[in-house]
Each structure stands twice: as structure tokens, then as C-alpha cells.
Design a protein around this motif. Structure first.
Motif, PDB file in Angstrom:
ATOM      1  N   LEU A  50      33.109  41.025  45.977  1.00 59.58           N
ATOM      2  CA  LEU A  50      32.865  39.937  45.026  1.00 59.58           C
ATOM      3  C   LEU A  50      32.914  40.456  43.592  1.00 59.58           C
ATOM      4  CD1 LEU A  50      32.026  37.007  44.412  1.00 59.58           C
ATOM      5  CD2 LEU A  50      29.638  37.722  44.695  1.00 59.58           C
ATOM      6  N   PHE A  51      32.297  41.623  43.342  1.00 58.27           N
ATOM      7  CA  PHE A  51      32.353  42.225  42.006  1.00 58.27           C
ATOM      8  C   PHE A  51      33.783  42.505  41.585  1.00 58.27           C
ATOM      9  CE2 PHE A  51      27.878  44.287  41.552  1.00 58.27           C
ATOM     10  CZ  PHE A  51      27.343  43.015  41.479  1.00 58.27           C
ATOM     11  N   ALA A  52      34.562  43.061  42.500  1.00 55.68           N
ATOM     12  CA  ALA A  52      35.942  43.423  42.175  1.00 55.68           C
ATOM     13  C   ALA A  52      36.778  42.183  41.871  1.00 55.68           C
ATOM     14  CB  ALA A  52      36.557  44.206  43.330  1.00 55.68           C
ATOM     15  N   ILE A  53      36.577  41.127  42.644  1.00 59.88           N
ATOM     16  CA  ILE A  53      37.324  39.880  42.420  1.00 59.88           C
ATOM     17  C   ILE A  53      36.935  39.261  41.071  1.00 59.88           C
ATOM     18  CG2 ILE A  53      37.602  37.499  43.236  1.00 59.88           C
ATOM     19  CD1 ILE A  53      37.420  38.650  46.109  1.00 59.88           C
ATOM     20  N   ILE A  54      35.624  39.310  40.764  1.00 58.74           N
ATOM     21  CA  ILE A  54      35.181  38.809  39.454  1.00 58.74           C
ATOM     22  C   ILE A  54      35.834  39.621  38.341  1.00 58.74           C
ATOM     23  CG2 ILE A  54      33.181  38.651  37.912  1.00 58.74           C
ATOM     24  CD1 ILE A  54      31.499  37.948  40.379  1.00 58.74           C
ATOM     25  N   SER A  55      35.957  40.935  38.568  1.00 58.29           N
ATOM     26  CA  SER A  55      36.617  41.793  37.571  1.00 58.29           C
ATOM     27  C   SER A  55      38.070  41.383  37.370  1.00 58.29           C
ATOM     28  CB  SER A  55      36.548  43.251  38.021  1.00 58.29           C
ATOM     29  OG  SER A  55      35.214  43.694  38.082  1.00 58.29           O
ATOM     30  N   ASN A  56      38.756  41.063  38.459  1.00 59.48           N
ATOM     31  CA  ASN A  56      40.148  40.595  38.354  1.00 59.48           C
ATOM     32  C   ASN A  56      40.231  39.290  37.577  1.00 59.48           C
ATOM     33  OD1 ASN A  56      41.425  42.711  39.692  1.00 59.48           O
ATOM     34  ND2 ASN A  56      41.220  41.756  41.706  1.00 59.48           N
ATOM     35  N   LEU A  57      39.342  38.360  37.916  1.00 55.11           N
ATOM     36  CA  LEU A  57      39.402  37.029  37.312  1.00 55.11           C
ATOM     37  C   LEU A  57      39.031  37.036  35.830  1.00 55.11           C
ATOM     38  CD1 LEU A  57      37.778  34.930  40.194  1.00 55.11           C
ATOM     39  CD2 LEU A  57      40.196  35.009  39.574  1.00 55.11           C
ATOM     40  N   THR A  58      38.190  37.996  35.433  1.00 51.24           N
ATOM     41  CA  THR A  58      37.741  38.023  34.024  1.00 51.24           C
ATOM     42  C   THR A  58      38.489  39.080  33.209  1.00 51.24           C
ATOM     43  OG1 THR A  58      35.964  39.557  34.611  1.00 51.24           O
ATOM     44  CG2 THR A  58      35.430  37.206  34.634  1.00 51.24           C
ATOM     45  N   THR A  67      50.810  42.807  24.123  1.00 54.20           N
ATOM     46  CA  THR A  67      49.937  42.096  23.178  1.00 54.20           C
ATOM     47  C   THR A  67      48.856  41.383  23.972  1.00 54.20           C
ATOM     48  OG1 THR A  67      51.802  41.747  21.688  1.00 54.20           O
ATOM     49  CG2 THR A  67      49.848  40.362  21.359  1.00 54.20           C
ATOM     50  N   VAL A  68      47.616  41.475  23.499  1.00 52.82           N
ATOM     51  CA  VAL A  68      46.508  40.808  24.168  1.00 52.82           C
ATOM     52  C   VAL A  68      46.627  39.309  23.980  1.00 52.82           C
ATOM     53  CG1 VAL A  68      44.008  40.486  24.179  1.00 52.82           C
ATOM     54  CG2 VAL A  68      44.985  42.784  23.882  1.00 52.82           C
ATOM     55  N   VAL A  69      46.528  38.581  25.102  1.00 51.92           N
ATOM     56  CA  VAL A  69      46.649  37.126  25.082  1.00 51.92           C
ATOM     57  C   VAL A  69      45.287  36.537  25.442  1.00 51.92           C
ATOM     58  CG1 VAL A  69      47.813  35.115  26.046  1.00 51.92           C
ATOM     59  CG2 VAL A  69      49.053  37.285  25.780  1.00 51.92           C
ATOM     60  N   SER A  70      44.806  35.637  24.614  1.00 44.81           N
ATOM     61  CA  SER A  70      43.511  35.018  24.865  1.00 44.81           C
ATOM     62  C   SER A  70      43.561  34.221  26.162  1.00 44.81           C
ATOM     63  CB  SER A  70      43.132  34.102  23.700  1.00 44.81           C
ATOM     64  OG  SER A  70      41.904  33.467  23.971  1.00 44.81           O
ATOM     65  N   SER A  71      42.512  34.372  26.989  1.00 48.76           N
ATOM     66  CA  SER A  71      42.483  33.638  28.257  1.00 48.76           C
ATOM     67  C   SER A  71      41.043  33.539  28.742  1.00 48.76           C
ATOM     68  CB  SER A  71      43.338  34.354  29.306  1.00 48.76           C
ATOM     69  OG  SER A  71      42.834  35.663  29.515  1.00 48.76           O
ATOM     70  N   ALA A  72      40.823  32.652  29.697  1.00 50.73           N
ATOM     71  CA  ALA A  72      39.493  32.512  30.283  1.00 50.73           C
ATOM     72  C   ALA A  72      39.492  33.135  31.681  1.00 50.73           C
ATOM     73  CB  ALA A  72      39.105  31.032  30.342  1.00 50.73           C
ATOM     74  N   ILE A  73      39.657  32.327  32.706  1.00 54.14           N
ATOM     75  CA  ILE A  73      39.705  32.815  34.078  1.00 54.14           C
ATOM     76  C   ILE A  73      41.161  33.004  34.487  1.00 54.14           C
ATOM     77  CG2 ILE A  73      39.069  32.375  36.464  1.00 54.14           C
ATOM     78  CD1 ILE A  73      36.723  32.880  34.639  1.00 54.14           C
ATOM     79  N   LEU A  74      41.508  34.207  34.961  1.00 53.21           N
ATOM     80  CA  LEU A  74      42.898  34.524  35.296  1.00 53.21           C
ATOM     81  C   LEU A  74      43.151  34.263  36.774  1.00 53.21           C
ATOM     82  CD1 LEU A  74      43.241  37.893  33.355  1.00 53.21           C
ATOM     83  CD2 LEU A  74      43.720  35.589  32.548  1.00 53.21           C
ATOM     84  N   THR A  75      43.698  33.114  37.060  1.00 56.14           N
ATOM     85  CA  THR A  75      43.997  32.786  38.455  1.00 56.14           C
ATOM     86  C   THR A  75      45.475  32.935  38.779  1.00 56.14           C
ATOM     87  OG1 THR A  75      44.203  30.456  37.813  1.00 56.14           O
ATOM     88  CG2 THR A  75      42.052  31.199  38.644  1.00 56.14           C
ATOM     89  N   ASN A  76      46.321  32.810  37.760  1.00 52.60           N
ATOM     90  CA  ASN A  76      47.762  32.897  38.012  1.00 52.60           C
ATOM     91  C   ASN A  76      48.454  33.442  36.762  1.00 52.60           C
ATOM     92  OD1 ASN A  76      50.183  32.669  39.291  1.00 52.60           O
ATOM     93  ND2 ASN A  76      50.420  30.473  38.923  1.00 52.60           N
ATOM     94  N   LEU A  77      49.182  34.537  36.928  1.00 55.33           N
ATOM     95  CA  LEU A  77      49.816  35.190  35.790  1.00 55.33           C
ATOM     96  C   LEU A  77      51.320  34.944  35.780  1.00 55.33           C
ATOM     97  CD1 LEU A  77      48.183  38.729  35.734  1.00 55.33           C
ATOM     98  CD2 LEU A  77      47.812  36.900  34.109  1.00 55.33           C
ATOM     99  N   PRO A  78      51.921  34.838  34.575  1.00 58.67           N
ATOM    100  CA  PRO A  78      53.389  34.843  34.498  1.00 58.67           C
ATOM    101  C   PRO A  78      53.936  36.173  35.029  1.00 58.67           C
ATOM    102  CG  PRO A  78      52.410  34.056  32.454  1.00 58.67           C
ATOM    103  CD  PRO A  78      51.285  34.589  33.279  1.00 58.67           C
ATOM    104  N   GLU A  79      55.191  36.147  35.443  1.00 55.33           N
ATOM    105  CA  GLU A  79      55.806  37.302  36.110  1.00 55.33           C
ATOM    106  C   GLU A  79      55.761  38.567  35.273  1.00 55.33           C
ATOM    107  OE1 GLU A  79      57.338  39.506  39.040  1.00 55.33           O
ATOM    108  OE2 GLU A  79      56.682  37.417  39.192  1.00 55.33           O
TER     109      GLU A  79
END
Length: 580
Positions: A50-58, A67-79
Motif C-alpha cells: 500500500l505504501f509503495a502504491i501510494i508512492s507511485n500515485l503521488t 521538465t517537472v509537470v504539475s499533477s495531483a494523483i498519477l493514474t495514467n501517464l502519457p507514453e
């Protein structure tokens, strides 16, 4: 790069907050003590996955131009996008705490989830995460032991976090489409942040464990005081008057909300919460108590339902029920209750177990005193009833001193002291016991003496006889104690005691040998026959042992001494007889 570092520190903060909450949850602290069990490993896998998944999502989203792109929860990334996150922190700590199995499984789960998020070709995250989980767990597998926690220090955790993150960067540089360019951008922030995160995570766990160890040391001291306060009452037997006194004393010395003492079917005393319906003299009304008595095993409840009290307004929510034993039979229970189930921790459970063992010994002492007044074979039994008060006070002082250095060992020695006196009490009632029982007595004595005098002597045992053979109580213990006390004078090293137990035809040979300075030839003929005065004792124990041996088996079983300037050997021959 600075912006990325600050964003990653934010993400680490989320994980650290979760860690702080976690170590204050009783069920998680219990897992740390039981982490060798399969069920505990499964729960640790779920926690850290659960910790690791939260780390992925955040994580922090990074585009193809680094370049750093502002985002909230990362559920789906561009290729063409990547993520900088704290996943490796969660996997590394999972391995350190749970071992290679937990670390590997958490790594696989975290890697699969990272692939499912999309972005740059990420299949290699599964392999790298599993390798990191296995490596961190394998390095520190040796720190795991049942009933005791010994994780690596937070300072060591920095280096572990550093090297695990370096492994991840190597995989990214070889297999990611953006390769070295991405590593140049994220390596320093991620290595730095995850190393610091590992340090903080382990610091939180270590602080929590240290507080628990301090609580144990305090409770060990309380146990010693309790043993002293309750002894006079338990020696009077398990009755309503003594039970009421004991219950009040335990309540004063512990944090339990209620204390109860019972026979096998009735309440003798109940002090604290629930005393309006748990009344002395009435039949027991909790199913948990009946189960503890019938099974003869400790029972723990974490809810009202598990306690099984039929009263609708009973405030008791958690309980530890400890059977009290005399002569291998359950004679009653000691019950400790909380009105808040969250108060029941591993410390309280182990305290209850220790108290149950000591109180059983005290009850046995009372029963033995009563029994000794009734037995007719007073000559042999009175010889077996001796308890050395100097040994008792020395042992208590040793345990008190050890509490300041190692509370776990102090608690272990306390149980050994209980075993030692239980064996003494058994000797009052029995003329013969099994070799296994005698060995427990000897081991309890040696544990306490070797703690008092570390590295002063070694004891080697060669046991060739079945553990069920019969012999008089204290036979081996008296010979070993005599060697330890008298054989070595002031010599502090190179001292050896050897124990040999072997059957020969229809006889049992018992021999204790030392490499000491030998016995004065003038005193040798009197040993075991008369009281022999010396600077270290009077030889009464040897005299008593010899009298018992002769009284039970005849003169051929008397003590045989062989002593020179390089050591002494004491041999006993008794009939070979096996029991249960």
C-alpha cells in the motif's frame, strides 16, 4: 533539480506521516515481534505494498524534455512521460523489516503497479523493484528473531537507501528510452530524498520500540516488587482472603483496569471495573475463563464478545487469562482486564505471563509447606526442602542490575529464577524426578550464575541416558553448584565443569568433573559424611545428598570422590529406572 527535490520531500512526508501513524497502531507493533510467521509476513506485504502504491500515485510527473509537470494523483501517464517517486523507499524498508520474502513480493507488486501507470517503457521496473526488495531483505535477514526486535540503525538505513536507489538508476539508464538524460535529472534528488526518507522511517520505528523496551524495564522492576509483596499471601493458599489482598496489590502495581482471581469454578476476588457483577463467591460468568482452565493455556481477548461476559453493561473490553498451576494441575486463574482494548499491548501480555508463572510458583510454595507438615517420610523430604537464601538474594540483585542494561535478559532471568524455585519445591514433594526435570533445574541455576560471573566457567554436558530416567531431586544441581563454588578458588578463566550421565547395565552413572585445584586430602574422607567447615561453606549440601542417596538406594550409591591437584571428579551410581 532543486524544485524536484522539494517536491519529492513533500512525497516523503506523506509516507513518513503514514509510518508514524502505523507504529502507534498496536496490531502493527505486534507484527514486528511476530514477523517470522507466515500470517505476519502477509500482513507486512499488504502494508508496504500500500505504501509503495501510494508512492507511485503521488509521484512527480516528468515530461520528455525532463521538465517537472504539475499533477495531483498519477493514474495514467502519457507514453513519453516518467515519474520521480518514493517507491524504492517503501520497498527498501519492507525488505529491512520483513526480510527477503516480504521485500521481493512488495517489489513485484510495486513494479507491476508502476507499469500499469503507463509512461515510458516500464517493464524493467518489475525486475529492478524485486531485486531491490530481495537485496535489502537478504542483507538484514539475520536481524530477525522471534519475540525480540533488532532492526538496523537509522544511520545504516541511509546507506541502504542510497545503494538501493543507485540500483534503480542503473536500470533506468540501461532500459529507459530517455536513459542517461533522465538519470542526470532525477538521480541526485531521488537518491538523496529516499536515503533521508529511509533514515526517518527507521528512526520512527526505533523510537517506538525503545519506548516499549523502557516500559518493559519498568514493568520488570514492578514484577520483582509484586513477587515480594504477594508471596506471604500466596503461601497461605488460594482462598478468598489471600486472593483479595493479592488482587489489590496487582491493581496498585499495574495499569490494568480490573484484576480477578478465581478457582476453577468460582470468583475469589475481583477488583476494579466490573466489580458490580463480577462478585466474589459467585460462579465464573466468562466463557474465556472456562476455556483457559479446560485447555490449561493462556487466553487473550480483544473485545467484549471474546471475553464472553453475559452482563449487558460489562465495561471490560480486553483480557488476559492465565491459568495458575500446582503439581501439574490447574487450580485457578489470574485475570487482567482493560476497559479499552487499545491498551492491550505485547508488553502487557508478557507481563501477565511472567506474573502467572511467579504466582504459580508461590502457590506451589504454599502447597509444599502444607504438604511438608503432613508427610511421614520427614527425614528424606526435609533434606530436599532446603533453599539457599544467599542464592535467592544474589539472583534478585543480579536481575535488578541487569534491568538497567538489558530488560529482555532480566525478564528471561526472572523466569529462570521461577524455574529454579519451582524445582526446589518439587523436591519437597517428590523423592525421585526425571532427568529432564533435573536438567531444567540445573540450567536455571547456571543461567543465573553465569550472568553473575560471565566467562568465569564453562559447563559441558554429555547426556547419554533417556530423559525419562529417575533420580533424586538436586542430585546433579548440588554437584554442579559445589564445583562452581569451591573448585576454582580465585581463578577467573579456563574453568571447566563437565557433566556425564550414562547408563551402564542396570545402573545409571552420574559424574561431575572439574579442572579445579582439587580437594584438601585431609578433608576428602569427611566429604558427604560429616559437616566440613571451610571458607566457602560447610559441605552440608553434599552431606544431605549423600544421606538421601544412601537412604533411597543403599551404601553402594553413596558419593565417590576422586581428587588431584588438577581437578575433582564426583561419581554416583544409582539403579537405572525409567518413568513417565
Amino acid at each position: 533539480m532543486l524544485n524536484l527535490s522539494l517536491l519529492l520531500l513533500e512525497r516523503v512526508g506523506i509516507v513518513i506521516i503514514l509510518a508514524f501513524i502505523l507504529v502507534n497502531v498496536k496490531s502493527f507493533r505486534r507484527l514486528l515481534y511476530e514477523r517470522k510467521d507466515l500470517s505476519a509476513k502477509i500482513q507486512l506485504i499488504l502494508f508496504f505494498s500500500l505504501f509503495a502504491i501510494i508512492s507511485n500515485l503521488t509521484g512527480v510527473k516528468i515530461d520528455s524534455n525532463n521538465t517537472v509537470v504539475s499533477s495531483a494523483i498519477l493514474t495514467n501517464l502519457p507514453e513519453t512521460y516518467s515519474i520521480a517517486n518514493t517507491r524504492i523507499l517503501a520497498i527498501t524498508v519492507a525488505g529491512i523489516i520483513g526480510g527477503p520474502e516480504v521485500g521481493t513480493v512488495v517489489g513485484i507488486i510495486a513494479g507491476i503497479h508502476r507499469v500499469m501507470q503507463g509512461g515510458s517503457t516500464g517493464w524493467f521496473y518489475i525486475i529492478s523493484s524485486s531485486i531491490i526488495g530481495f537485496s535489502s531483505g537478504f542483507l538484514f535477514k539475520s536481524t530477525m528473531s522471534r519475540g525480540h526486535i533488532d532492526i538496523i540503525t537509522p544511520s545504516q538505513g541511509i546507506f541502504v537507501g542510497f545503494f538501493m536507489e543507485v540500483i534503480q538508476m542503473m536500470f533506468i539508464s540501461f532500459f529507459s528510452p530517455t536513459g542517461l538524460e533522465l538519470v542526470k535529472f532525477i538521480a541526485v534528488p531521488m537518491i538523496m530524498v529516499n536515503s533521508v526518507g529511509t533514515y526517518i522511517f527507521l528512526s520512527i520505528i526505533q523510537t517506538s520500540l525503545n519506548q516499549e523496551q523502557e516500559a518493559r524495564a519498568i514493568q520488570t522492576h514492578s514484577v520483582l516488587e509484586l513477587a515480594d509483596k504477594t508471596l506471604p499471601y500466596f503461601r497461605a493458599g488460594l482462598n478468598p482472603a489471600s486472593a483479595q489482598k493479592v488482587a489489590n496489590i496487582i491493581k496498585d502495581y499495574t495499569n490494568f483496569a480490573a484484576i480477578s482471581l478465581t478457582t476453577t469454578n468460582r470468583i475469589l476476588a475481583h477488583v476494579g471495573a466490573g466489580s458490580d457483577h463480577h462478585l466474589a463467591g459467585e460462579r465464573m460468568i466468562t466463557k474465556l475463563s472456562m476455556r483457559a482452565i479446560s485447555n490449561g493455556e493462556l487466553e487473550i481477548a480483544y473485545s467484549k464478545k471474546e471475553i464472553g461476559c453475559s452482563h449487558p453493561d460489562c465495561p471490560l473490553e480486553a483480557a488476559v487469562i492465565i491459568p495458575l498451576w500446582i503439581n501439574d494441575a490447574v487450580v485457578g486463574t489470574l485475570k487482567m482486564y482493560y476497559t479499552d482494548a487499545q491498551m492491550m499491548t505485547t508488553v502487557e501480555e508478557q507481563l501477565a505471563v511472567g506474573l502467572g508463572s511467579i504466582f504459580s510458583s508461590q502457590l506451589a510454595l504454599g502447597a509444599a509447606e502444607t504438604q511438608s507438615k503432613l508427610v511421614k517420610d520427614a527425614e528424606i523430604k526435609s533434606l530436599q526442602a532446603q533453599i539457599n537464601p544467599h542464592f535467592f538474594f544474589n539472583a534478585i540483585n543480579t536481575i535488578s542490575a541487569m534491568m538497567r542494561k538489558d530488560s529482555e535478559q532480566a525478564r528471561s532471568l526472572l523466569l529462570q529464577l521461577s524455574t529454579y524455585f519451582r524445582a526446589n519445591l518439587m523436591g519437597v514433594r517428590e523423592t525421585e524426578i526425571t532427568l529432564e526435570q533435573e536438567q531444567r533445574h540445573v540450567q536455571a541455576y547456571l543461567s543465573l550464575e553465569q550472568t553473575r560471573f560471565p566467562d568465569k566457567f564453562e559447563v559441558h554436558q554429555k547426556i547419554l541416558a533417556p530423559r525419562t530416567v529417575k533420580l533424586p531431586p538436586f542430585t546433579i544441581q548440588v554437584l554442579v553448584e559445589n564445583a562452581v563454588k569451591h573448585a576454582f578458588s580465585n581463578r577467573k578463566q579456563g574453568n571447566l565443569v563437565e557433566i556425564l550421565i550414562e547408563p551402564e547395565d542396570d545402573k545409571l552413572k552420574i559424574q561431575v568433573t572439574d579442572n579445579g585445584s582439587g580437594i584438601d586430602p585431609d578433608k576428602l574422607p569427611s566429604l558427604g559424611v560429616d559437616v566440613v567447615e571451610s571458607s566457602h561453606g560447610s559441605g552440608t549440601a553434599l552431606q544431605n545428598l549423600n544421606q538421601r542417596l544412601v537412604g533411597l538406594y543403599g551404601k553402594l550409591s553413596s558419593l565417590q570422590f576422586d581428587s588431584t591437584a588438577t581437578g575433582t571428579s564426583v561419581t554416583i551410581w544409582i539403579p537405572l529406572k525409567e518413568g513417565d
